[in-house]
Design a protein around this motif. Sequence first.
Motif, PDB file in Angstrom:
ATOM      1  N   ASP A 314      33.113  14.626  53.861  1.00 37.98           N
ATOM      2  CA  ASP A 314      34.044  13.725  53.202  1.00 37.98           C
ATOM      3  C   ASP A 314      33.268  12.564  52.587  1.00 37.98           C
ATOM      4  N   ILE A 315      34.002  11.605  52.037  1.00 38.93           N
ATOM      5  CA  ILE A 315      33.384  10.472  51.357  1.00 38.93           C
ATOM      6  C   ILE A 315      32.572   9.627  52.335  1.00 38.93           C
ATOM      7  N   GLU A 316      33.085   9.472  53.554  1.00 34.27           N
ATOM      8  CA  GLU A 316      32.366   8.676  54.552  1.00 34.27           C
ATOM      9  C   GLU A 316      31.033   9.325  54.908  1.00 34.27           C
ATOM     10  N   ASP A 322      23.891   9.632  52.084  1.00 31.48           N
ATOM     11  CA  ASP A 322      23.158   9.152  50.903  1.00 31.48           C
ATOM     12  C   ASP A 322      22.143   8.086  51.284  1.00 31.48           C
ATOM     13  N   LYS A 323      22.518   7.220  52.218  1.00 29.01           N
ATOM     14  CA  LYS A 323      21.586   6.191  52.667  1.00 29.01           C
ATOM     15  C   LYS A 323      20.383   6.814  53.375  1.00 29.01           C
ATOM     16  N   ILE A 324      20.645   7.882  54.134  1.00 30.00           N
ATOM     17  CA  ILE A 324      19.552   8.566  54.834  1.00 30.00           C
ATOM     18  C   ILE A 324      18.648   9.281  53.842  1.00 30.00           C
TER      19      ILE A 324
END
Length: 417
Positions: A314-316, A322-324
Amino acid sequence: MSDIVPPEVRPKPAVPAKPPNVGTPSPSSPFPPQGPVVGAGGIVAPPPSAIPVPIGSHGPSHPVGHNVGHSVGHSVGHSSGHPGGHAPAHSVGHGHGGSHSSGGGSTLLGYIGIDTIIEQMRKKTMKTGFDFNIMVVGPSGLGKSTLVNTLFKSQVSRKSAGWSRDEKIPKTVEIKSVSHVIEEGGVKMKLTVVDTPGFGDQINNDNCWEPISKYINEQFEKFLKEEVNITRKKRIPDTRVHCCLYFIPPTGHSLRQLDVEFMKRLSHSVNIIPVIAKSDTMTVEERQEFKQRVRKELEMNGIEFYPQKEFDDDIEDKSDNDKIREMMPFAVVGSDKEYQVNGKRVLGRKTAWGIIEVENPNHCEFAQLRDFLIRSHLQDLKEVTHNIHYETYRAKRLNDNGGLHPITSNDTQESNL
């Protein structure tokens, strides 16, 4: 319309005006069919003798079923046995004054206890424990065993003292695994560390990834044979590789061809997490430039590393992953030695100009790797291994073989050891 009897001269119905079960129809309808009555539009409805029409509620031109639809429900039409393509009434969910439909998220009238499933799962996991298998791949001398020992704060991986003069360097890559049971907070984890000594240590490293790929597929095959066994175990031992830490030498230039070939060939069968080993040999600027260069080369060669973008639920999840992905490859430093720093005992590496603290985010990215690998994505690593990598192998294996026949206990004697 001329044959319809006006309401004022219509004979009084033989049944009570308000049946006792209106609004809560049962499979055996309280209104027995007494012959179909066709209303306006050809809609089939129960006759007036079965369902009375209150005078003044609707005009005589309205179908009888429409008047009852808001109280009796959709099931009356089916239980009455009427033929036809339309039901005589609307669904109960649209009724006035009735309870909400279960499909629409009804409000609970009291405590049920559904939320206790989490506690039940926790207790069961604490009793049975779980397996986690991690593979470390990279040339000798990059601190693979030290990093794993630092991750789990115990001597779970055997350190290699290097090759002595009298000892011959193996001509092929070896696969060595060691297992330990780690317990923390009442939770038991059987940790298996798979080492690959000899990888990248030869002058000619052609196809040196084949023994590793073979080992990974052998674990898939072992699990598959246990699944198709007629008398299979209640809990199948899981030796599948859930994670592969690939150690990149801190050259500061670019990936070697060996690095590219290995990750390209194995990224579809195991979760690869690239790390830059011994990152304290580079300056902060050199480290950032090298990380960006490695990410670009991975993207140019179509290498998918964990967490893969297409597996974001999901978006979360996408935001967190994405940060990882922007942080990869992790620039890490490993050490199992403690030093005194500002009155605290910390893991670190002592140099002539100071102590490099392993768990200090300002010194290296070991803490981010540990949190990502153990504290936030450990279960997801196991799920991706089972649902994606293993299922891909299983589908291909069954398709190529035309399906596996049930295996007897004699056939799986070796895998049960």
